[in-house]
Design a protein around this motif. Structure first.
Motif, mmCIF file in Angstrom:
data_model
loop_
_atom_site.group_PDB
_atom_site.id
_atom_site.type_symbol
_atom_site.label_atom_id
_atom_site.label_comp_id
_atom_site.label_asym_id
_atom_site.label_seq_id
_atom_site.Cartn_x
_atom_site.Cartn_y
_atom_site.Cartn_z
ATOM 1 N N ASP A 112 -6.533 5.354 -4.662
ATOM 2 C CA ASP A 112 -5.714 4.652 -5.657
ATOM 3 C C ASP A 112 -5.864 5.286 -7.047
ATOM 4 O O ASP A 112 -6.763 6.107 -7.291
ATOM 5 C CB ASP A 112 -6.006 3.159 -5.690
ATOM 6 N N THR A 113 -4.947 4.915 -7.930
ATOM 7 C CA THR A 113 -4.949 5.498 -9.275
ATOM 8 C C THR A 113 -4.937 4.442 -10.374
ATOM 9 O O THR A 113 -4.877 4.784 -11.554
ATOM 10 C CB THR A 113 -3.750 6.455 -9.468
ATOM 11 N N GLY A 114 -4.999 3.155 -10.003
ATOM 12 C CA GLY A 114 -5.137 2.098 -10.995
ATOM 13 C C GLY A 114 -3.850 1.755 -11.716
ATOM 14 O O GLY A 114 -2.792 2.346 -11.482
ATOM 15 N N PRO A 115 -3.914 0.784 -12.639
ATOM 16 C CA PRO A 115 -2.736 0.384 -13.403
ATOM 17 C C PRO A 115 -2.316 1.485 -14.363
ATOM 18 O O PRO A 115 -3.115 2.358 -14.713
ATOM 19 C CB PRO A 115 -3.188 -0.859 -14.172
ATOM 20 N N GLN A 117 -3.246 0.125 3.610
ATOM 21 C CA GLN A 117 -4.330 0.779 4.326
ATOM 22 C C GLN A 117 -5.650 0.633 3.570
ATOM 23 O O GLN A 117 -5.683 0.625 2.342
ATOM 24 C CB GLN A 117 -4.025 2.248 4.615
ATOM 25 N N SER A 118 -6.715 0.477 4.327
ATOM 26 C CA SER A 118 -8.070 0.416 3.820
ATOM 27 C C SER A 118 -8.745 1.747 4.143
ATOM 28 O O SER A 118 -8.139 2.622 4.774
ATOM 29 C CB SER A 118 -8.807 -0.771 4.443
ATOM 30 N N THR A 171 -3.714 3.071 -1.049
ATOM 31 C CA THR A 171 -3.794 1.872 -0.227
ATOM 32 C C THR A 171 -2.434 1.196 -0.152
ATOM 33 O O THR A 171 -2.036 0.714 0.905
ATOM 34 C CB THR A 171 -4.845 0.882 -0.756
ATOM 35 N N HIS A 172 -1.699 1.192 -1.272
ATOM 36 C CA HIS A 172 -0.334 0.683 -1.337
ATOM 37 C C HIS A 172 0.171 0.900 -2.756
ATOM 38 O O HIS A 172 -0.579 1.335 -3.638
ATOM 39 C CB HIS A 172 -0.259 -0.786 -0.925
ATOM 40 N N PHE A 173 1.453 0.626 -2.975
ATOM 41 C CA PHE A 173 2.104 0.963 -4.239
ATOM 42 C C PHE A 173 2.209 -0.211 -5.217
ATOM 43 O O PHE A 173 3.027 -0.177 -6.130
ATOM 44 C CB PHE A 173 3.512 1.507 -3.974
ATOM 45 N N ASP A 174 1.398 -1.250 -5.052
ATOM 46 C CA ASP A 174 1.364 -2.294 -6.077
ATOM 47 C C ASP A 174 0.991 -1.671 -7.426
ATOM 48 O O ASP A 174 0.251 -0.680 -7.474
ATOM 49 C CB ASP A 174 0.347 -3.372 -5.704
ATOM 50 N N PRO A 175 1.473 -2.239 -8.530
ATOM 51 C CA PRO A 175 1.296 -1.588 -9.826
ATOM 52 C C PRO A 175 -0.146 -1.436 -10.282
ATOM 53 O O PRO A 175 -0.439 -0.546 -11.083
ATOM 54 C CB PRO A 175 2.098 -2.461 -10.795
ATOM 55 N N LEU A 177 -1.670 10.476 0.535
ATOM 56 C CA LEU A 177 -1.687 9.979 1.909
ATOM 57 C C LEU A 177 -1.309 8.512 1.900
ATOM 58 O O LEU A 177 -1.976 7.683 1.268
ATOM 59 C CB LEU A 177 -3.080 10.152 2.514
ATOM 60 N N VAL A 178 -0.228 8.166 2.603
ATOM 61 C CA VAL A 178 0.281 6.800 2.621
ATOM 62 C C VAL A 178 0.836 6.519 4.010
ATOM 63 O O VAL A 178 1.298 7.440 4.710
ATOM 64 C CB VAL A 178 1.357 6.601 1.530
ATOM 65 N N GLN A 179 0.775 5.255 4.419
ATOM 66 C CA GLN A 179 1.374 4.899 5.697
ATOM 67 C C GLN A 179 2.891 5.059 5.635
ATOM 68 O O GLN A 179 3.540 4.704 4.654
ATOM 69 C CB GLN A 179 1.017 3.456 6.058
ATOM 70 N N ARG A 180 3.446 5.595 6.703
ATOM 71 C CA ARG A 180 4.885 5.875 6.744
ATOM 72 C C ARG A 180 5.715 4.612 6.508
ATOM 73 O O ARG A 180 6.677 4.622 5.744
ATOM 74 C CB ARG A 180 5.259 6.485 8.096
#
Length: 233
Positions: free
Chosen positions: A34-37, A153-154, A77-81, A96-99
Motif C-alpha cells: 500500500d501507499t497510504g492516503p 488481498q492480505s 491490498t485495494h484501492f480505497d483512498p 500487484l493487484v487482484q484482477r
C-alpha cells in the motif's frame, strides 16, 4: 528479510492507525504494501485521515534511506483512498493487484475507489493482475480476502527470526473482528458473506502458520507493535 511497520496517518474520526508496510528481502528487493492516503492531505483539515507534514509514505521512506524509484514492487491490498493515494509516485515499481479488484475499480462499480483514481490509474504504471493467492517472492504471499471489497488481498510474510506475520489489512481491521461468525460488519464492508468467509480463511491460515496477525486499523494493537525504525526480521 525485514518487515517495517509504517504508520503514515490516522483515521480522523477514530484515531486508528493508517499504515503501509515495507518488506526488504535478503536478495535486495524492496516491496511496499500500500501507499497510504494522498500526501497532499497531510496537514489539511476536513479529510478522512489526518497526518502531519512529513508523515507521508515518501517522507518516511526517505528517513529509511529509500526513494520512490528504489521500490521494486507495490502490493495493493485495494484501492480505497487511505491505501492507494500515492501509487503515482512509485512509477518504477510493478504493482500487484487482484484482477477482479482492478476490473471492478476501472468499471466504477465501487464509488469510493474513484476518489484516488488519478493516483492508481496514473499513466505508465505497470500492473500485474493476480487471480487468487500468489507467492510474490519466496517468503511473501498475497492472500485473496474479498468482502470488504471485491478482490481485497492480505499479505503473509514468513520472517526467519520473528516467524510468519499476516498483514490482514481491511479484511480484519481490528482484533474484535477476528471471529468470523460474530464479527461486526463495518459500513465499508460491501459483502457480508464474503467478509465472514475471508475472516475465517485468514484466521485459519494464521493458526496453521502460527502467524502473528497485524490488524489494519487497530489502535490498541498498534500501540504495542514494533514500528519503524525498528523492524521484524
Amino acid at each position: 528479510m525485514r518487515l517495517y511497520l509504517l504508520p503514515v496517518a490516522e483515521v480522523a474520526a477514530t484515531g486508528a492507525p493508517v499504515p503501509v508496510y515495507l518488506i526488504r528481502t535478503d536478495d535486495g528487493a524492496d516491496i511496499l504494501v500500500d501507499t497510504g492516503p494522498p500526501r497532499q492531505w497531510a496537514g489539511e483539515d476536513g479529510r478522512p485521515t489526518r497526518a502531519e507534514p512529513g508523515q507521508d509514505v515518501v517522507s518516511v521512506l526517505r528517513l529509511l534511506g529509500l526513494r520512490p524509484h528504489d521500490i521494486d514492487y507495490v502490493i495493493c491490498t485495494h484501492f480505497d483512498p487511505d491505501h492507494a493515494g500515492n501509487h503515482d509516485v512509485f512509477d518504477c515499481a510493478e504493482f500487484l493487484v487482484q484482477r477482479d479488484h482492478d476490473e471492478a475499480a476501472r468499471a466504477g462499480d465501487v464509488p469510493r475507489l474513484r476518489l484516488c483514481r488519478p493516483s492508481w490509474d496514473s499513466p505508465g504504471l505497470r500492473y500485474r493482475l493476480l487471480d487468487g493467492d500468489t507467492e510474490v517472492v519466496p517468503g511473501v504471499t498475497v492472500v485473496e480476502s474479498s468482502g470488504h471489497v471485491t478482490g481485497h488481498q492480505s499479505v503473509l510474510v514468513r520472517l526467519p527470526g520473528s516467524g510468519p506475520v499476516l498483514l490482514a489489512a481491511d479484511a480484519i481491521p481490528e482484533q474484535a473482528a477476528g471471529a468470523a461468525a460474530t464479527r461486526p460488519i463495518y459500513p465499508f464492508d460491501l459483502d457480508e458473506r464474503a467478509t465472514r468467509d475471508s475472516t475465517a480463511k485468514l484466521m485459519k491460515l494464521a493458526e496453521a502458520e502460527r502467524a502473528q496477525v497485524i490488524f489494519g486499523h487497530d489502535a490498541r494493537q498498534w500501540r504495542a507493535l514494533e514500528i519503524w525504525p525498528r523492524y521484524l526480521g
